[in-house]
Scaffold this active site. Structure first.
Site, PDB file in Angstrom:
ATOM      1  N   GLY A 123       3.975  -1.766 -11.475  1.00 52.13           N
ATOM      2  CA  GLY A 123       5.405  -1.461 -11.348  1.00 52.13           C
ATOM      3  C   GLY A 123       6.196  -2.674 -10.871  1.00 52.13           C
ATOM      4  N   PHE A 124       7.456  -2.430 -10.596  1.00 48.53           N
ATOM      5  CA  PHE A 124       8.358  -3.494 -10.145  1.00 48.53           C
ATOM      6  C   PHE A 124       7.839  -4.132  -8.846  1.00 48.53           C
ATOM      7  N   PHE A 156       3.171   5.040 -15.910  1.00 51.84           N
ATOM      8  CA  PHE A 156       4.297   5.954 -16.125  1.00 51.84           C
ATOM      9  C   PHE A 156       5.608   5.168 -16.150  1.00 51.84           C
ATOM     10  N   ASP A 187      -4.741   7.702 -12.567  1.00 52.38           N
ATOM     11  CA  ASP A 187      -3.668   8.487 -11.948  1.00 52.38           C
ATOM     12  C   ASP A 187      -4.123   8.852 -10.529  1.00 52.38           C
ATOM     13  N   ARG A 234     -13.074   6.876   4.182  1.00 54.41           N
ATOM     14  CA  ARG A 234     -14.489   6.647   3.818  1.00 54.41           C
ATOM     15  C   ARG A 234     -14.882   5.175   3.952  1.00 54.41           C
ATOM     16  N   TYR A 265      11.062  13.988  -4.766  1.00 52.62           N
ATOM     17  CA  TYR A 265      10.764  12.630  -4.289  1.00 52.62           C
ATOM     18  C   TYR A 265      10.842  12.586  -2.760  1.00 52.62           C
ATOM     19  N   LYS A 294       7.638  12.244  -0.299  1.00 55.35           N
ATOM     20  CA  LYS A 294       7.463  11.064   0.560  1.00 55.35           C
ATOM     21  C   LYS A 294       7.403  11.467   2.038  1.00 55.35           C
ATOM     22  N   TYR A 330      -3.849  11.675   9.380  1.00 54.12           N
ATOM     23  CA  TYR A 330      -5.124  10.953   9.183  1.00 54.12           C
ATOM     24  C   TYR A 330      -5.304   9.913  10.296  1.00 54.12           C
ATOM     25  N   ARG A 363      18.335   2.683 -12.243  1.00 56.25           N
ATOM     26  CA  ARG A 363      18.821   2.330 -10.904  1.00 56.25           C
ATOM     27  C   ARG A 363      20.065   1.460 -11.045  1.00 56.25           C
TER      28      ARG A 363
HETATM   29  P1  NAD Z   1       8.201   1.515 -10.147  1.00 60.55           P
HETATM   30  O1  NAD Z   1       8.526   2.794 -10.817  1.00 60.55           O
HETATM   31  O2  NAD Z   1       8.489   0.240 -10.838  1.00 60.55           O
HETATM   32  O3  NAD Z   1       6.660   1.483  -9.737  1.00 60.55           O
HETATM   33  C1  NAD Z   1       5.879   2.614  -9.500  1.00 60.55           C
HETATM   34  C2  NAD Z   1       4.533   2.402 -10.153  1.00 60.55           C
HETATM   35  O4  NAD Z   1       3.686   3.527  -9.887  1.00 60.55           O
HETATM   36  C3  NAD Z   1       4.628   2.287 -11.683  1.00 60.55           C
HETATM   37  O5  NAD Z   1       3.866   1.200 -12.120  1.00 60.55           O
HETATM   38  C4  NAD Z   1       4.066   3.612 -12.175  1.00 60.55           C
HETATM   39  O6  NAD Z   1       3.504   3.536 -13.463  1.00 60.55           O
HETATM   40  C5  NAD Z   1       3.038   3.914 -11.091  1.00 60.55           C
HETATM   41  N1  NAD Z   1       2.702   5.336 -10.970  1.00 60.55           N
HETATM   42  C6  NAD Z   1       3.538   6.392 -10.940  1.00 60.55           C
HETATM   43  N2  NAD Z   1       2.850   7.531 -10.802  1.00 60.55           N
HETATM   44  C7  NAD Z   1       1.529   7.187 -10.739  1.00 60.55           C
HETATM   45  C8  NAD Z   1       0.322   7.916 -10.593  1.00 60.55           C
HETATM   46  N3  NAD Z   1       0.324   9.257 -10.481  1.00 60.55           N
HETATM   47  N4  NAD Z   1      -0.862   7.230 -10.580  1.00 60.55           N
HETATM   48  C9  NAD Z   1      -0.875   5.875 -10.704  1.00 60.55           C
HETATM   49  N5  NAD Z   1       0.235   5.141 -10.837  1.00 60.55           N
HETATM   50  C10 NAD Z   1       1.418   5.789 -10.844  1.00 60.55           C
HETATM   51  O7  NAD Z   1       8.936   1.563  -8.732  1.00 60.55           O
HETATM   52  P2  NAD Z   1       9.026   0.479  -7.569  1.00 60.55           P
HETATM   53  O8  NAD Z   1      10.445   0.211  -7.318  1.00 60.55           O
HETATM   54  O9  NAD Z   1       8.099  -0.641  -7.810  1.00 60.55           O
HETATM   55  O10 NAD Z   1       8.484   1.334  -6.337  1.00 60.55           O
HETATM   56  C11 NAD Z   1       7.183   1.181  -5.819  1.00 60.55           C
HETATM   57  C12 NAD Z   1       7.029   2.076  -4.586  1.00 60.55           C
HETATM   58  O11 NAD Z   1       7.999   1.712  -3.602  1.00 60.55           O
HETATM   59  C13 NAD Z   1       7.236   3.557  -4.880  1.00 60.55           C
HETATM   60  O12 NAD Z   1       6.305   4.299  -4.132  1.00 60.55           O
HETATM   61  C14 NAD Z   1       8.628   3.821  -4.395  1.00 60.55           C
HETATM   62  O13 NAD Z   1       8.790   5.150  -3.994  1.00 60.55           O
HETATM   63  C15 NAD Z   1       8.742   2.854  -3.227  1.00 60.55           C
HETATM   64  N6  NAD Z   1      10.158   2.501  -2.966  1.00 60.55           N
HETATM   65  C16 NAD Z   1      10.822   1.626  -3.783  1.00 60.55           C
HETATM   66  C17 NAD Z   1      12.152   1.344  -3.504  1.00 60.55           C
HETATM   67  C18 NAD Z   1      12.939   0.382  -4.344  1.00 60.55           C
HETATM   68  O14 NAD Z   1      14.134   0.230  -4.108  1.00 60.55           O
HETATM   69  N7  NAD Z   1      12.385  -0.337  -5.284  1.00 60.55           N
HETATM   70  C19 NAD Z   1      12.800   1.945  -2.416  1.00 60.55           C
HETATM   71  C20 NAD Z   1      12.080   2.843  -1.633  1.00 60.55           C
HETATM   72  C21 NAD Z   1      10.754   3.100  -1.903  1.00 60.55           C
HETATM   73  N1  UDP Z   2      24.834   4.677  -9.508  1.00 65.44           N
HETATM   74  C1  UDP Z   2      25.996   4.443 -10.246  1.00 65.44           C
HETATM   75  N2  UDP Z   2      25.868   4.099 -11.567  1.00 65.44           N
HETATM   76  C2  UDP Z   2      24.658   3.951 -12.172  1.00 65.44           C
HETATM   77  C3  UDP Z   2      23.475   4.181 -11.422  1.00 65.44           C
HETATM   78  C4  UDP Z   2      23.614   4.543 -10.088  1.00 65.44           C
HETATM   79  O1  UDP Z   2      27.122   4.538  -9.734  1.00 65.44           O
HETATM   80  O2  UDP Z   2      24.643   3.629 -13.380  1.00 65.44           O
HETATM   81  C5  UDP Z   2      24.966   5.016  -8.081  1.00 65.44           C
HETATM   82  C6  UDP Z   2      24.188   6.256  -7.658  1.00 65.44           C
HETATM   83  O3  UDP Z   2      24.969   7.418  -7.871  1.00 65.44           O
HETATM   84  C7  UDP Z   2      23.947   5.968  -6.189  1.00 65.44           C
HETATM   85  C8  UDP Z   2      23.805   4.449  -6.133  1.00 65.44           C
HETATM   86  O4  UDP Z   2      24.421   3.955  -7.330  1.00 65.44           O
HETATM   87  O5  UDP Z   2      25.059   6.341  -5.423  1.00 65.44           O
HETATM   88  C9  UDP Z   2      22.367   3.952  -6.070  1.00 65.44           C
HETATM   89  O6  UDP Z   2      21.645   4.576  -7.100  1.00 65.44           O
HETATM   90  P1  UDP Z   2      20.124   4.259  -7.427  1.00 65.44           P
HETATM   91  O7  UDP Z   2      19.696   5.242  -8.474  1.00 65.44           O
HETATM   92  O8  UDP Z   2      19.963   2.825  -7.710  1.00 65.44           O
HETATM   93  O9  UDP Z   2      19.340   4.515  -6.069  1.00 65.44           O
HETATM   94  P2  UDP Z   2      19.367   5.671  -4.938  1.00 65.44           P
HETATM   95  O10 UDP Z   2      20.448   6.664  -5.239  1.00 65.44           O
HETATM   96  O11 UDP Z   2      18.021   6.257  -4.986  1.00 65.44           O
HETATM   97  O12 UDP Z   2      19.664   4.924  -3.702  1.00 65.44           O
HETATM   98  N1  UDP Z   3     -11.370  10.734  -1.906  1.00 71.50           N
HETATM   99  C1  UDP Z   3     -11.243   9.733  -2.851  1.00 71.50           C
HETATM  100  N2  UDP Z   3     -12.014   8.610  -2.708  1.00 71.50           N
HETATM  101  C2  UDP Z   3     -12.872   8.439  -1.671  1.00 71.50           C
HETATM  102  C3  UDP Z   3     -12.961   9.461  -0.699  1.00 71.50           C
HETATM  103  C4  UDP Z   3     -12.198  10.600  -0.850  1.00 71.50           C
HETATM  104  O1  UDP Z   3     -10.481   9.839  -3.794  1.00 71.50           O
HETATM  105  O2  UDP Z   3     -13.523   7.396  -1.616  1.00 71.50           O
HETATM  106  C5  UDP Z   3     -10.541  11.929  -2.047  1.00 71.50           C
HETATM  107  C6  UDP Z   3     -11.395  13.180  -2.115  1.00 71.50           C
HETATM  108  O3  UDP Z   3     -11.437  13.599  -3.462  1.00 71.50           O
HETATM  109  C7  UDP Z   3     -10.656  14.183  -1.274  1.00 71.50           C
HETATM  110  C8  UDP Z   3      -9.523  13.403  -0.608  1.00 71.50           C
HETATM  111  O4  UDP Z   3      -9.731  12.046  -0.922  1.00 71.50           O
HETATM  112  O5  UDP Z   3     -10.060  15.177  -2.063  1.00 71.50           O
HETATM  113  C9  UDP Z   3      -9.475  13.582   0.869  1.00 71.50           C
HETATM  114  O6  UDP Z   3     -10.694  13.143   1.416  1.00 71.50           O
HETATM  115  P1  UDP Z   3     -11.188  13.653   2.833  1.00 71.50           P
HETATM  116  O7  UDP Z   3     -12.509  13.035   3.106  1.00 71.50           O
HETATM  117  O8  UDP Z   3     -10.143  13.445   3.853  1.00 71.50           O
HETATM  118  O9  UDP Z   3     -11.260  15.209   2.664  1.00 71.50           O
HETATM  119  P2  UDP Z   3     -12.314  16.174   2.018  1.00 71.50           P
HETATM  120  O10 UDP Z   3     -13.192  15.373   1.077  1.00 71.50           O
HETATM  121  O11 UDP Z   3     -13.056  16.716   3.176  1.00 71.50           O
HETATM  122  O12 UDP Z   3     -11.467  17.164   1.310  1.00 71.50           O
END
Ligand code: NAD
Ligand code: UDP
Ligand code: UDP
Length: 315
Positions: free
Chosen positions: A12-13, A36, A58, A106, A145, A149, A159, A186
């Protein structure tokens, strides 16, 4: 010492910039992504490095690998993308956190969580400090979201308390820079793409809502600083640029900087769109000696250059 570091969401970014910096520091990086919102283009330049490895996976499914550190970034971050499949968004945050924490437990790895300023919702404390508990609508379109989070933060701290996992939780404020997707939705990428193509700049609402924009390099320096900090520095810790701008000011800046002929067009404000957002970063200053160095104008110039190049290559 060369560490084996897992970066989820590494294509991702933010993830791609983080992988780059970790490799630069001599670490062995495993990038996990389901593509994604990430792209292979973001990491193509790293593939020749023998210490860089990519796995399509994933995070809602278990992952068994042996690593020393984990950065958990997997989750779509743009409202357009995280609202596309909201159930999957919550699963990614919650099941993803459980799996990565289970893995960390682990293998006794230190684990970093990319949390967000969205945990504050539409805040009535301004600027936001880490002790503010937030104002999130649990049933609105942003909740998949925000609540995902928030629950991930809960899991990290449970944990930590229950299993002594070494955690770092960063609350990231709006970050921008090269490698944002052009159609990401964004505000920074939208405005720059619109300005460069002389299309209307789409302001949602009247543009009086505020955001604070951090340049990606500053943020990644904060991630690394947090991971290197002593283990009592668990966070949650705000990472962002405290410079606060209205969305209208951002639109005007982008138009001026690009010399665009774009007009501004106004559109309805999406539901639950926060009216103001600005980080108090005293904790990061105190514990990490961290603060952003790149001013908005300077960061925008670099981001505009990236999108100009992208448009040139695609035409
Ligand atoms: P992004 O969408 O570019 O990156 C997210 C990445 O996660 C992508 O590469 C996507 O393919 C991957 N991904 C999504 N679902 C997945 C899944 N189930 N399994 C594996 N990969 C998966 O966004 P970003 O801006 O790079 O954000 C990265 C992280 O930072 C995110 O967790 C986001 O919530 C957090 N974050 C970003 C900002 C920002 O302003 N950029 C602000 C607050 C939090
Ligand atoms: N926004 C906007 N025009 C756009 C995209 C976003 O005015 O084309 C506004 C949006 O409504 C929000 C702010 O810009 O108030 C930041 O939006 P973004 O989606 O980047 O991030 P977030 O809302 O998650 O902070
Ligand atoms: N897990 C994983 N990789 C590891 C160890 C655990 O993906 O190396 C996952 C596992 O599938 C489980 C989750 O992490 O569902 C939480 O693990 P934890 O040991 O805390 O809980 P438990 O296995 O007892 O549910």
């Amino acid at each position: 010492m060369r560490k084996r570091v897992l970066v989820t969401g590494g294509a991702g970014f933010l993830g791609s910039h983080l992988c780059e910096q970790l490799l630069e520091r001599g670490h062995d990086v495993l990038c996990v992504d389901n593509y994604f919102t990430g792209t292979k283009d973001n990491i193509a330049h790293l593939l020749d490095n023998p210490y860089f490895e990519v796995m399509r996976h994933d995070v809602t499914f278990p992952l068994y690998v042996e690593v020393n550190e984990i950065y958990n970034l997997a989750c779509p971050a743009s409202p357009v993308h995280y609202q596309f499949d909201p159930v999957q968004t919550t699963k990614t945050s919650v099941h993803g956190a459980i799996n990565m924490l289970g893995l960390a437990k682990r293998v006794r790895a230190k684990i970093f969580q990319a949390s967000t300023s969205e945990v504050y919702g539409d805040p009535d404390v301004h600027p936001q400090t880490e002790d503010y508990h937030g104002n999130v609508n649990t049933i609105g379109p942003r909740a998949c979201y925000d609540e995902g989070k928030r629950c991930a933060e809960t899991l990290f701290f449970d944990y930590h308390r229950q299993h002594k996992v070494d955690i770092r939780v960063a609350r990231i404020f709006n970050t921008y820079g090269p490698r944002m997707l052009p159609n990401d939705g964004r505000v920074v990428s939208n405005f720059i793409m619109q300005a460069l193509q002389n299309q209307p700049i789409t302001i949602f609402g009247d543009g009086s809502q505020t955001r604070s924009f951090c340049y990606v390099d500053d943020l990644i320096r904060g991630f690394l600083g947090m991971m290197d900090a002593p283990s009592e520095v668990t966070g949650p810790m705000n990472l962002g640029n405290p410079g606060e701008f209205t969305i209208k000011q951002l639109a005007e800046k982008v138009v001026e900087m690009t010399g665009s002929k774009s007009e501004i067009s106004y559109h309805p404000l999406p539901q639950d769109d926060p009216t103001q957002r600005c980080p108090n970063i005293s904790a990061a200053k105190k514990h990490l000696d961290w603060e952003p160095k790149v001013a908005l104008n300077e960061g925008l110039v670099k981001t505009v250059a990236f999108f100009e190049d992208l448009l040139r290559r695609n035409t």
